[in-house]
Design a protein around this motif. Sequence first.
Motif, PDB file in Angstrom:
ATOM      1  N   GLN A   9      -2.374   8.222   8.251  1.00 58.80           N
ATOM      2  CA  GLN A   9      -3.238   7.752   9.457  1.00 58.80           C
ATOM      3  C   GLN A   9      -2.279   7.376  10.587  1.00 58.80           C
ATOM      4  O   GLN A   9      -2.416   7.891  11.625  1.00 58.80           O
ATOM      5  CB  GLN A   9      -3.895   6.816   9.247  1.00 58.80           C
ATOM      6  CG  GLN A   9      -5.234   6.913   8.113  1.00 58.80           C
ATOM      7  CD  GLN A   9      -5.998   5.711   7.943  1.00 58.80           C
ATOM      8  OE1 GLN A   9      -5.459   4.683   7.756  1.00 58.80           O
ATOM      9  NE2 GLN A   9      -7.183   6.084   7.452  1.00 58.80           N
ATOM     10  N   PRO A  81     -11.963   0.393   2.098  1.00 56.11           N
ATOM     11  CA  PRO A  81     -10.851   0.862   3.029  1.00 56.11           C
ATOM     12  C   PRO A  81     -10.316  -0.144   3.614  1.00 56.11           C
ATOM     13  O   PRO A  81      -9.036   0.200   4.311  1.00 56.11           O
ATOM     14  CB  PRO A  81     -11.914   1.777   4.179  1.00 56.11           C
ATOM     15  CG  PRO A  81     -13.239   0.673   3.716  1.00 56.11           C
ATOM     16  CD  PRO A  81     -13.094   0.599   2.470  1.00 56.11           C
ATOM     17  N   ASP A 111     -10.264   4.244  11.213  1.00 55.06           N
ATOM     18  CA  ASP A 111     -10.585   5.046  10.169  1.00 55.06           C
ATOM     19  C   ASP A 111     -12.029   6.311  10.510  1.00 55.06           C
ATOM     20  O   ASP A 111     -11.834   7.126  10.178  1.00 55.06           O
ATOM     21  CB  ASP A 111     -11.223   4.199   8.966  1.00 55.06           C
ATOM     22  CG  ASP A 111     -10.232   3.343   8.395  1.00 55.06           C
ATOM     23  OD1 ASP A 111      -8.868   3.718   8.635  1.00 55.06           O
ATOM     24  OD2 ASP A 111     -10.509   2.484   7.745  1.00 55.06           O
ATOM     25  N   ALA A 230     -16.828   4.486   9.270  1.00 58.35           N
ATOM     26  CA  ALA A 230     -16.364   3.675   8.171  1.00 58.35           C
ATOM     27  C   ALA A 230     -17.207   2.463   8.162  1.00 58.35           C
ATOM     28  O   ALA A 230     -17.678   1.927   9.195  1.00 58.35           O
ATOM     29  CB  ALA A 230     -14.797   3.580   8.606  1.00 58.35           C
TER      30      ALA A 230
END
Length: 280
Positions: A9, A81, A111, A230
Amino acid sequence: MTGLVKQLQEKTGFSESEAMIADYLLTHFRMLPGMSTRQLAKETFTSSAAIVRFSQKLGFGGYTEFRVKFLAEMMRYIERPHGDELIMTDRDSVHSLLDKVTSIELDAIKDTRTMLDPADFVRALTLLNKTDHVDFYATDNNINIANMAAAGFIMANKCSTVHPAMTMQYLQATGAPKDHVAFLISRTGENRMLLDIAHLLKMRGNPILLLTAAPQSSLASMADVVFPVATAKAMEELGPRLFLLTAKYVTDILFAVLMTRVDYKNAQQKDQWLNKHFYF
C-alpha cells in the motif's frame, strides 16, 4: 495492519512498474491463486522477470513463495483491516483515542482507494449520462449517505429521489421508469428488503449501482457497477460508522466526476443562489 499488505500500500522505494504491480495485486488479489508470473506480467504490462525481481525485493525466493504469503496475509487483512493495535478500550486516554480514531479513519479511506477501480467510475458515468434521474435505495443510517449523495447529484443536474420509508422504496422500484438509475447502499450486501428491490429493478431493466463493504455479496451479483469500500466489524474499531465515512468518500468522487461534465457556469449560479438564500 499486516506487514506485507502495508508495504504494497505504501510503495516506499518502489519504481513505477513495481507500484503498478502492487496496485494490481491489492485490487485483484482474488484472481491471484491461479495466476502464473506470465499472466500477472501481462495484466501489469511488465515481464515475468520483473515479477520475480519484485518478489525477491520483498524478501522472498520467488513469485510462488510471495504469492502464498501475500494471499495468507490478505485474508487476515480482510477480516481485520486496521489491526489489533487500533482497537479502543476503556484504558485509552482522550489523547490515544484521538490518535486511534484518526488512524482508523485515514486507513479506511486509503484502503478504500486501493479497492476502487477507476474503470468502475467510467462505467457508472456512462449509465448516469443516459439518465436525468437517480433513485436511491437504503435503510437505517445509510439513508444519511443517500441524502448527502443526492444533494451532490442535484448540483450535477441529476434529479434524485430518497424515500426514508421502505414502503415508498418498494413502490418506487415497482414503478420507476426504465431510464432511471438505481443507487443501492448496503454495508453487508445481504439486506433482505434491498435484495427484493434489486430483483424488482432487474426484472424492469433498471441499471443498478451499488455501494457496499461486501463486493462478493448477493446484491453485488445483481449490480451493474459495484463500488467496494473498507469497513470494520467491531464496534471498538468504529464498526459501521466507518462505512458511513468510506461510502461518503466514494459518493464525493462520483460527485467530482459528474461536476467535471456539467456546465460550470450553471453549477456556479446554483451555488451562488444557495449561498444567497440559505445559511448553512
